[in-house]
Design an enzyme around this catalytic site. Structure first.
Site, PDB file in Angstrom:
ATOM      1  N   ARG A  71       7.156  -3.076  17.724  1.00  0.00           N
ATOM      2  CA  ARG A  71       7.744  -2.769  17.229  1.00  0.00           C
ATOM      3  C   ARG A  71       8.571  -2.583  18.144  1.00  0.00           C
ATOM      4  NH1 ARG A  71       4.509  -0.555  13.002  1.00  0.00           N
ATOM      5  NH2 ARG A  71       1.987  -0.774  13.498  1.00  0.00           N
ATOM      6  N   GLY A 103       9.154   1.265   8.604  1.00  0.00           N
ATOM      7  CA  GLY A 103      10.244   1.373   9.672  1.00  0.00           C
ATOM      8  C   GLY A 103      10.621  -0.008   9.842  1.00  0.00           C
ATOM      9  N   THR A 124       2.842  -4.621   4.261  1.00  0.00           N
ATOM     10  CA  THR A 124       2.019  -3.285   4.886  1.00  0.00           C
ATOM     11  C   THR A 124       0.798  -3.496   4.436  1.00  0.00           C
ATOM     12  OG1 THR A 124       1.950  -0.919   6.138  1.00  0.00           O
ATOM     13  CG2 THR A 124       3.687  -1.435   3.841  1.00  0.00           C
ATOM     14  N   ASP A 126      -0.913  -0.634   5.020  1.00  0.00           N
ATOM     15  CA  ASP A 126      -1.016   0.644   4.266  1.00  0.00           C
ATOM     16  C   ASP A 126      -0.703   0.857   3.038  1.00  0.00           C
ATOM     17  OD1 ASP A 126      -1.044   1.329   7.375  1.00  0.00           O
ATOM     18  OD2 ASP A 126       0.500   2.158   7.470  1.00  0.00           O
ATOM     19  N   MET A 168      -7.888   2.906   8.193  1.00  0.00           N
ATOM     20  CA  MET A 168      -5.781   2.885   8.559  1.00  0.00           C
ATOM     21  C   MET A 168      -5.321   2.859   7.591  1.00  0.00           C
ATOM     22  SD  MET A 168      -5.154   0.406  11.119  1.00  0.00           S
ATOM     23  CE  MET A 168      -5.071   0.352  12.329  1.00  0.00           C
ATOM     24  N   GLY A 169      -4.070   3.715   7.619  1.00  0.00           N
ATOM     25  CA  GLY A 169      -3.239   3.820   6.554  1.00  0.00           C
ATOM     26  C   GLY A 169      -2.194   4.696   6.548  1.00  0.00           C
ATOM     27  N   GLU A 186     -19.638   8.569  -0.721  1.00  0.00           N
ATOM     28  CA  GLU A 186     -20.080  10.435  -1.418  1.00  0.00           C
ATOM     29  C   GLU A 186     -18.517  11.394  -1.525  1.00  0.00           C
ATOM     30  OE1 GLU A 186     -22.421   8.106  -0.147  1.00  0.00           O
ATOM     31  OE2 GLU A 186     -23.181   8.167  -2.080  1.00  0.00           O
ATOM     32  N   GLN A 254      -9.488  -3.754  10.894  1.00  0.00           N
ATOM     33  CA  GLN A 254      -8.711  -3.912   9.454  1.00  0.00           C
ATOM     34  C   GLN A 254      -7.267  -4.996   8.919  1.00  0.00           C
ATOM     35  OE1 GLN A 254      -8.772   0.377   7.372  1.00  0.00           O
ATOM     36  NE2 GLN A 254      -8.895  -0.304   9.566  1.00  0.00           N
TER      37      GLN A 254
HETATM   38  O1  F6P Z   1       0.991  -0.038   9.222  1.00  0.00           O
HETATM   39  C1  F6P Z   1      -0.187  -0.290   9.616  1.00  0.00           C
HETATM   40  C2  F6P Z   1      -0.908   0.216  10.825  1.00  0.00           C
HETATM   41  O2  F6P Z   1      -1.888  -0.416  11.313  1.00  0.00           O
HETATM   42  C3  F6P Z   1      -1.170   1.605  10.838  1.00  0.00           C
HETATM   43  O3  F6P Z   1      -2.063   1.856   9.539  1.00  0.00           O
HETATM   44  C4  F6P Z   1      -1.490   1.790  11.993  1.00  0.00           C
HETATM   45  O4  F6P Z   1      -1.250   3.589  11.560  1.00  0.00           O
HETATM   46  C5  F6P Z   1      -0.682   1.515  12.918  1.00  0.00           C
HETATM   47  O5  F6P Z   1       0.180   0.434  12.958  1.00  0.00           O
HETATM   48  C6  F6P Z   1      -1.519   1.616  14.184  1.00  0.00           C
HETATM   49  O6  F6P Z   1       0.146   0.975  14.687  1.00  0.00           O
HETATM   50  P1  F6P Z   1      -0.019   0.076  15.706  1.00  0.00           P
HETATM   51  O7  F6P Z   1      -1.190  -1.471  15.752  1.00  0.00           O
HETATM   52  O8  F6P Z   1       1.059  -0.221  16.915  1.00  0.00           O
HETATM   53  O9  F6P Z   1      -1.391   0.437  16.585  1.00  0.00           O
END
Ligand code: F6P
Length: 322
Positions: A71, A103, A124, A126, A168-169, A186, A254
């Site tokens: 990032r 991003g 991604t 997500d 995640m997501g 459930e 994941q």
């Molecule tokens: O965007 C992918 C993702 O795995 C999201 O699901 C999660 O919120 C985020 O990245 C986690 O980011 P990092 O790996 O920088 O902790």
């Protein structure tokens, strides 16, 4: 012609297959390819490596990204992007393929607006990116989540317990909803639809009253009540639930899987399509699949859009939880 390829943001299973497809499709056209290390950070730092056909051998089956990802807040600043452009031009790179999510494609869009040809590849776990029904990595991440749910159900049944499983997501409930449907949960808690903990407690109590030996609640990490908040609430209001739930946060597990067939195929198709786009001069777009056909969507639309949750699937998850 020389092009660059980079992977950016959270890694996703299938990114390597996409890089391989970009490199070999470009070589087939007689182009050369520079791999950029660690996403946009490598562009800013001029960290390039020449990629031949053999350099991308044996990676289609590997999770993660062999180029590295990051990032990169510096790329949000114009100064960072100007440095990146300087390196691209010094290295004779005439077009760039950016494999990543929301991003990352915002970065692609910004670079395009400065006059540099970029094509994005939808990737991604997500699945929150407009311009592709599914993105690279989602299917593998989902399979990892449902394998975990299957296992939790076994131990939940042995002990007649309730498990909260956080997936995640980010702000998108796609993974959670699909995991709930495919895992036979459930209840499901999504960022897009506010639900009070008491409603979940009532659902769980009702499922025990109907004779179920286990209860699984899939919780999206971006929900107002995430896994921890729900557990805290149930501890503070013991009477509401009647038993103490256990929490499993799947987290980065994941993201680290070996890509399954769907992700390898999607990544391969999209990587090749990105090169074809650059060849046609069709930059400033994201390649994804819509109704299983490859489509190019302007990056401006992609970054301005927001995917919505499929309410019919949510209703179906609730119906099937009886
Ligand atoms: O965007 C992918 C993702 O795995 C999201 O699901 C999660 O919120 C985020 O990245 C986690 O980011 P990092 O790996 O920088 O902790």
């Amino acid at each position: 012609m020389k092009i660059g390829v980079l992977t950016s943001g959270g890694d996703a299973p299938g990114m390597n297959a996409a890089i391989r497809a970009v490199v070999r499709t470009a070589l087939r056209r007689g182009w050369s390819v520079a791999g950029v290390r660690n996403g946009f950070a490598g562009l800013i730092g001029g960290s390039f490596v020449s990629l031949g056909a053999r350099d991308v051998g044996g990676i289609v089956e590997r999770g993660g990204t062999f180029l590295g990802s990051a990032r990169c807040p510096e790329f949000r600043e114009e100064e960072g992007r100007v440095r990146a452009l300087r390196h691209l031009r010094q290295d004779g790179i005439a077009g760039l393929v950016v494999i990543g999510g929301n991003g990352s494609q915002t970065g692609s869009h910004a670079l395009c607006q400065m006059g540099f040809p970029v094509v994005g590849v939808a990737s991604t776990i997500d699945n929150d990116l407009c311009g592709s029904d599914v993105t690279i990595g989602v299917d593998t991440a989902l399979n990892i989540a449902i394998e975990a749910i299957d296992r939790l159900k076994v131990t939940a049944s042995s002990h007649e317990r309730a498990f909260l499983v956080e997936v995640m997501g980010r702000d998108c409930g796609y993974l959670a909803l699909m995991a709930a449907l495919a895992g036979g949960a459930e209840a499901v808690v999504l960022p897009e639809i506010d639900v009070e903990p008491d409603v979940i407690a009532a659902d769980l109590r009702a499922s025990y009253e109907r004779g179920k030996a286990h209860a699984i609640v899939v919780v999206a990490e971006g929900a107002r009540y995430d896994g921890e908040a729900l557990v805290r609430y149930f501890r503070e209001h013991k009477g509401r639930l009647g038993f103490e739930p256990r929490l499993t946060v799947l987290g980065h597990v994941q993201r680290g899987g070996r890509p399954g067939a769907s992700d390898r195929l999607l990544a391969t198709r999209l990587g090749a399509a990105a090169v074809e786009q650059l060849a046609r001069g069709g930059h400033g777009v994201l390649v994804g699949t819509i109704d299983n056909r490859i489509q190019a969507t302007p990056l401006g639309e992609v970054v301005a859009g927001k995917k919505t949750i499929d309410r019919d699937l949510l209703d179906l998850a609730r119906t099937l939880a009886q």
